[in-house]
Design a protein around this motif. Structure first.
Motif, PDB file in Angstrom:
ATOM      1  N   VAL A   1      25.514  24.995  50.171  1.00 51.35           N
ATOM      2  CA  VAL A   1      25.970  26.070  49.589  1.00 51.35           C
ATOM      3  C   VAL A   1      27.674  26.327  49.332  1.00 51.35           C
ATOM      4  O   VAL A   1      28.163  25.381  50.196  1.00 51.35           O
ATOM      5  N   LEU A   2      28.172  26.408  48.067  1.00 51.22           N
ATOM      6  CA  LEU A   2      29.143  26.538  47.534  1.00 51.22           C
ATOM      7  C   LEU A   2      30.470  27.310  48.151  1.00 51.22           C
ATOM      8  O   LEU A   2      29.769  28.373  47.890  1.00 51.22           O
ATOM      9  N   TYR A   3      31.645  26.766  48.811  1.00 48.93           N
ATOM     10  CA  TYR A   3      32.790  27.898  49.175  1.00 48.93           C
ATOM     11  C   TYR A   3      33.535  27.591  48.572  1.00 48.93           C
ATOM     12  O   TYR A   3      34.423  26.321  48.061  1.00 48.93           O
ATOM     13  N   ARG A   4      35.442  28.809  48.527  1.00 50.13           N
ATOM     14  CA  ARG A   4      35.944  28.052  48.123  1.00 50.13           C
ATOM     15  C   ARG A   4      36.834  28.635  49.119  1.00 50.13           C
ATOM     16  O   ARG A   4      36.829  29.742  49.358  1.00 50.13           O
ATOM     17  N   GLN A   5      37.401  28.148  49.473  1.00 59.33           N
ATOM     18  CA  GLN A   5      38.843  28.020  50.161  1.00 59.33           C
ATOM     19  C   GLN A   5      39.853  28.325  50.123  1.00 59.33           C
ATOM     20  O   GLN A   5      40.559  27.817  48.702  1.00 59.33           O
ATOM     21  N   VAL A   6      40.011  29.861  49.321  1.00 61.48           N
ATOM     22  CA  VAL A   6      42.059  30.203  49.144  1.00 61.48           C
ATOM     23  C   VAL A   6      43.085  30.097  51.007  1.00 61.48           C
ATOM     24  O   VAL A   6      42.742  30.388  51.528  1.00 61.48           O
ATOM     25  N   ASN A   7      43.847  29.147  50.905  1.00 61.52           N
ATOM     26  CA  ASN A   7      45.166  28.912  51.512  1.00 61.52           C
ATOM     27  C   ASN A   7      45.735  29.608  51.272  1.00 61.52           C
ATOM     28  O   ASN A   7      45.911  30.680  50.613  1.00 61.52           O
ATOM     29  N   THR A   8      46.128  30.592  52.685  1.00 62.87           N
ATOM     30  CA  THR A   8      48.200  31.542  53.131  1.00 62.87           C
ATOM     31  C   THR A   8      48.989  30.740  51.937  1.00 62.87           C
ATOM     32  O   THR A   8      49.605  31.908  52.016  1.00 62.87           O
ATOM     33  N   SER A   9      48.816  29.608  51.301  1.00 62.00           N
ATOM     34  CA  SER A   9      49.976  29.274  50.532  1.00 62.00           C
ATOM     35  C   SER A   9      50.152  30.429  48.968  1.00 62.00           C
ATOM     36  O   SER A   9      50.623  30.766  48.354  1.00 62.00           O
ATOM     37  N   TYR A  10      48.570  30.423  49.345  1.00 68.66           N
ATOM     38  CA  TYR A  10      48.146  31.730  48.096  1.00 68.66           C
ATOM     39  C   TYR A  10      48.038  32.984  47.887  1.00 68.66           C
ATOM     40  O   TYR A  10      47.330  33.849  46.991  1.00 68.66           O
ATOM     41  N   ARG A  11      48.251  33.360  49.085  1.00 66.82           N
ATOM     42  CA  ARG A  11      47.717  34.763  49.682  1.00 66.82           C
ATOM     43  C   ARG A  11      48.285  36.044  48.395  1.00 66.82           C
ATOM     44  O   ARG A  11      47.589  36.678  48.317  1.00 66.82           O
ATOM     45  N   LYS A  12      49.787  35.543  48.379  1.00 67.01           N
ATOM     46  CA  LYS A  12      49.429  37.046  47.188  1.00 67.01           C
ATOM     47  C   LYS A  12      49.746  36.808  45.822  1.00 67.01           C
ATOM     48  O   LYS A  12      49.634  37.998  45.775  1.00 67.01           O
ATOM     49  N   ALA A  13      49.475  35.455  45.383  1.00 66.94           N
ATOM     50  CA  ALA A  13      49.014  35.790  44.149  1.00 66.94           C
ATOM     51  C   ALA A  13      47.485  36.133  44.020  1.00 66.94           C
ATOM     52  O   ALA A  13      47.037  36.628  43.430  1.00 66.94           O
ATOM     53  N   TYR A  14      46.847  35.249  44.898  1.00 65.59           N
ATOM     54  CA  TYR A  14      45.227  35.755  45.822  1.00 65.59           C
ATOM     55  C   TYR A  14      45.371  37.901  45.324  1.00 65.59           C
ATOM     56  O   TYR A  14      44.692  38.043  45.057  1.00 65.59           O
ATOM     57  N   ASP A  15      45.627  37.759  46.031  1.00 64.73           N
ATOM     58  CA  ASP A  15      45.755  39.595  46.244  1.00 64.73           C
ATOM     59  C   ASP A  15      46.188  39.743  45.023  1.00 64.73           C
ATOM     60  O   ASP A  15      46.127  41.060  44.501  1.00 64.73           O
ATOM     61  N   HIS A  16      47.298  39.889  44.509  1.00 64.30           N
ATOM     62  CA  HIS A  16      47.586  40.320  42.387  1.00 64.30           C
ATOM     63  C   HIS A  16      46.449  40.233  42.397  1.00 64.30           C
ATOM     64  O   HIS A  16      46.487  40.867  41.152  1.00 64.30           O
ATOM     65  N   LEU A  17      46.136  38.768  42.216  1.00 65.52           N
ATOM     66  CA  LEU A  17      44.789  38.324  40.954  1.00 65.52           C
ATOM     67  C   LEU A  17      43.924  39.569  41.353  1.00 65.52           C
ATOM     68  O   LEU A  17      43.350  40.827  40.153  1.00 65.52           O
ATOM     69  N   ILE A  18      43.743  40.174  42.722  1.00 62.12           N
ATOM     70  CA  ILE A  18      42.704  41.201  42.789  1.00 62.12           C
ATOM     71  C   ILE A  18      43.049  42.619  42.276  1.00 62.12           C
ATOM     72  O   ILE A  18      42.800  43.405  41.994  1.00 62.12           O
ATOM     73  N   SER A  19      43.877  43.107  43.131  1.00 64.21           N
ATOM     74  CA  SER A  19      45.194  44.598  43.371  1.00 64.21           C
ATOM     75  C   SER A  19      45.238  44.457  41.819  1.00 64.21           C
ATOM     76  O   SER A  19      45.308  46.240  41.474  1.00 64.21           O
ATOM     77  N   SER A  20      45.686  43.364  41.188  1.00 63.48           N
ATOM     78  CA  SER A  20      46.933  44.369  39.337  1.00 63.48           C
ATOM     79  C   SER A  20      45.334  44.576  38.278  1.00 63.48           C
ATOM     80  O   SER A  20      45.586  44.692  37.426  1.00 63.48           O
ATOM     81  N   GLY A  21      43.663  44.517  39.151  1.00 67.75           N
ATOM     82  CA  GLY A  21      42.837  44.301  37.896  1.00 67.75           C
ATOM     83  C   GLY A  21      42.173  43.411  37.644  1.00 67.75           C
ATOM     84  O   GLY A  21      41.829  43.134  36.538  1.00 67.75           O
ATOM     85  N   LEU A  22      43.500  42.421  37.138  1.00 65.85           N
ATOM     86  CA  LEU A  22      42.968  40.851  36.428  1.00 65.85           C
ATOM     87  C   LEU A  22      41.416  40.204  36.837  1.00 65.85           C
ATOM     88  O   LEU A  22      40.461  40.019  36.128  1.00 65.85           O
ATOM     89  N   TYR A  23      41.670  40.731  37.752  1.00 61.64           N
ATOM     90  CA  TYR A  23      39.598  40.101  38.079  1.00 61.64           C
ATOM     91  C   TYR A  23      38.867  40.462  37.533  1.00 61.64           C
ATOM     92  O   TYR A  23      38.060  39.931  36.661  1.00 61.64           O
ATOM     93  N   ASP A  24      38.171  42.026  37.883  1.00 62.47           N
ATOM     94  CA  ASP A  24      37.772  42.704  37.609  1.00 62.47           C
ATOM     95  C   ASP A  24      38.441  43.091  35.846  1.00 62.47           C
ATOM     96  O   ASP A  24      36.506  42.622  35.527  1.00 62.47           O
TER      97      ASP A  24
END
Lengths: 71, 460
Positions: free
Chosen positions: B24-47
């Protein structure tokens, strides 16, 4: 001072030459936009039979701070 | 014991990486990317990107990370039915992938994020449309920032498109040689002189770009330190790239295969019958995946794709593949991916460890191989022995639908007209014998009003 090249999280080397061209590109594209705007105002004024009064154009060109590019 | 495998293409970006556990394919998100990842989701860009089908969706998962020490979270991306690479795309596939990248760049800026790269390998095709598969392509935008992905965009998209459009379509194959895209100095050298003048996009983004790279290649001092560019300028660069790409066109002139179906000795009725037989075979075995090899413009690939089979329609001819892609775009057909593949020299594994880009065959096997009007090209034009063709098909799939075109057929006569006939094995009997080593023949049907025969083979 804001320093673009030593920010965290860089994994691509953007390349100095590449960054410079970006600035030039933004500048060239930007100034054309401005030129046409000014020119358009002149044309409109001409057809309306008015005297053309140059307006302050707000520049949004790249802001180059504390750096001289010697190209 | 868990079977853990890191994906060979996923190591450059410190933000995270892909891995497979138990298939099964997974993607690990590293802690160094935490802020950017959270922004991607919370800003609505992901959606915004996922609902407009511009980026692949993923789900959160409790799967343990592959590298716990630097893990922020593990996500499970939606799977692409088939991976393809830019050197396998037709002109318009490449162009649409380029335009999508710019569009995503603009959408990101609206949510205060920036595309941190512009790799053509981050784009895949799903149901006839390009889609971004790298969820970690975004950084938080800082006012004044320049675009790190600019050079990569020019190398991966603009240069191949310009060369294909203005010089020769075959130059898109340079992407196979240069893993990080066509070098700009090479593109600059090959492009016609008329692109070198004025404020034309190609002059700036390729010629000036190549000169600047050369000029500053050795410089240790960074003359751009402290330089800022406002958001409007960044958007103007996206606009300028888009305006440079839009007028680039490629229309095949005098193609050998583009009008193949108009020049064969098939009558309309025979073509229809051939399609019916292929359709019947497909319904009989109900495959999930198929590769139509030598698919031309995908006329018969559609017998599979419209029955819900995930189908790759590969052909050596860029014109046929282009025609196929444009048709899919127009009709919105699903399950069909047209790719440029030379079966006598298919895409090999490339890059670091020879593992960044999978070879064409590594992306198999599939349930069904379709090979219609192909055998004579492999056997006669390329001197491939019939049993080697049979062996290859048996490695690629459990089932094969193969058309045998005898020497008496006018197309084969044409191939033999200019060379000595050294192919004494090339007979119906020789063909059946060669395939019987690897397959059992489940069905055999003659195509009406032709001398051709369709076979349905099952792997032994």
């Amino acid at each position: 001072m804001f320093n673009i090249l030593f920010k965290v999280n860089y994994y691509l080397n953007p390349g100095t030459g590449s960054l410079i061209v970006q600035l030039i590109a933004a500048g060239i594209i930007g100034s054309i936009g401005i030129l046409i705007k000014v020119f358009w105002a002149r044309i409109k004024a001409f057809f309306k039979g008015e005297k053309y009064v140059p307006q302050q154009v707000e520049a949004t060109d790249p802001v180059i701070e504390e750096t001289e590019i010697n190209e | 014991m868990n079977d853990l495998e890191r994906i060979g293409s996923s190591f450059r970006d410190p933000s995270g990486f892909l891995f497979k556990r138990d298939g099964v394919l997974y993607r690990q998100v590293n802690t160094s990317y935490r802020k950017a990842y959270d922004h991607l989701i919370s800003s609505g860009l992901y959606d915004a990107l996922v609902t407009s089908h511009k980026m692949v969706a993923h789900s959160d998962t409790n799967e343990p990370p592959a590298e716990p020490d630097r893990a922020y979270k593990v996500i499970q991306p939606e799977l692409m039915p088939m991976i393809s690479y830019p050197y396998e795309w037709s002109f318009s596939e490449m162009k649409d992938a380029a335009l999508l990248t710019l569009e995503i760049g603009r959408m990101a800026l609206q949510k205060n994020m920036i595309l941190k790269d512009a790799s053509a390998y981050n784009i895949q095709f799903l149901d006839g449309k390009p889609i971004l598969i790298d969820t970690l392509s975004f950084d938080i935008y800082h006012e004044g920032q320049l675009w790190d992905g600019y050079r990569q965009f020019c190398q991966h998209f603009l240069a191949p498109l310009a060369l294909a459009s203005l010089v020769d379509i075959r130059l898109m194959q340079l992407m196979r040689v240069y893993i990080d895209g066509t070098p700009l100095d090479l593109a600059s050298e090959l492009l016609p002189g008329k692109t070198k003048f004025g404020t034309g996009g190609l002059n700036i983004h390729i010629h000036m770009h190549a000169r600047a790279e050369k000029r500053y290649a050795q410089s240790e001092a960074l003359p751009t330190a402290g330089v800022k560019m406002d958001k409007a300028s960044l958007l103007r660069i996206y606009d300028s790239l888009e305006k440079t790409i839009h007028p680039l066109k490629w229309e095949p002139a005098g193609t050998e295969w583009g009008n193949y179906y108009n020049i064969t000795n098939y009558s309309d009725d025979s073509l229809k019958k051939k399609g019916e037989i292929v359709g019947k075979f497909i319904e009989q075995i109900a495959p999930k995946t198929a590769w139509d090899l030598g698919a031309n413009n995908g006329l018969f690939s559609r017998e599979a794709s419209r029955r819900g089979v995930i189908t790759v329609a590969s052909d050596i001819d860029p014109a046929a593949v282009e025609q196929n892609y444009l048709a899919i775009k127009q009709t919105g057909e699903k399950n069909l991916l047209p790719l440029i593949i030379d079966l006598t020299n298919p895409s090999s594994s490339l890059g670091w460890f020879n593992a960044e880009r999978e070879s064409f065959f590594e992306r198999g096997p599939v349930d069904l191989v379709i090979a219609l009007a192909l055998i004579h090209h492999l056997a006669i034009s390329n001197n491939v022995p019939l049993d080697s063709i049979a062996e290859l098909f048996s490695e690629l799939a459990n089932w094969a639908t193969v058309e045998f075109v005898p020497k008496s057929d006018s197309q084969v006569k044409r191939l033999l007209a200019t060379r000595k006939d050294i192919f004494d094995q090339y007979t119906v009997e020789g063909f059946e014998k060669a395939f019987s080593t690897y397959f059992t023949c489940e069905q055999k049907e003659s195509i009406p009003n032709s001398e051709r025969i369709l076979y349905l083979f099952k792997k032994k």
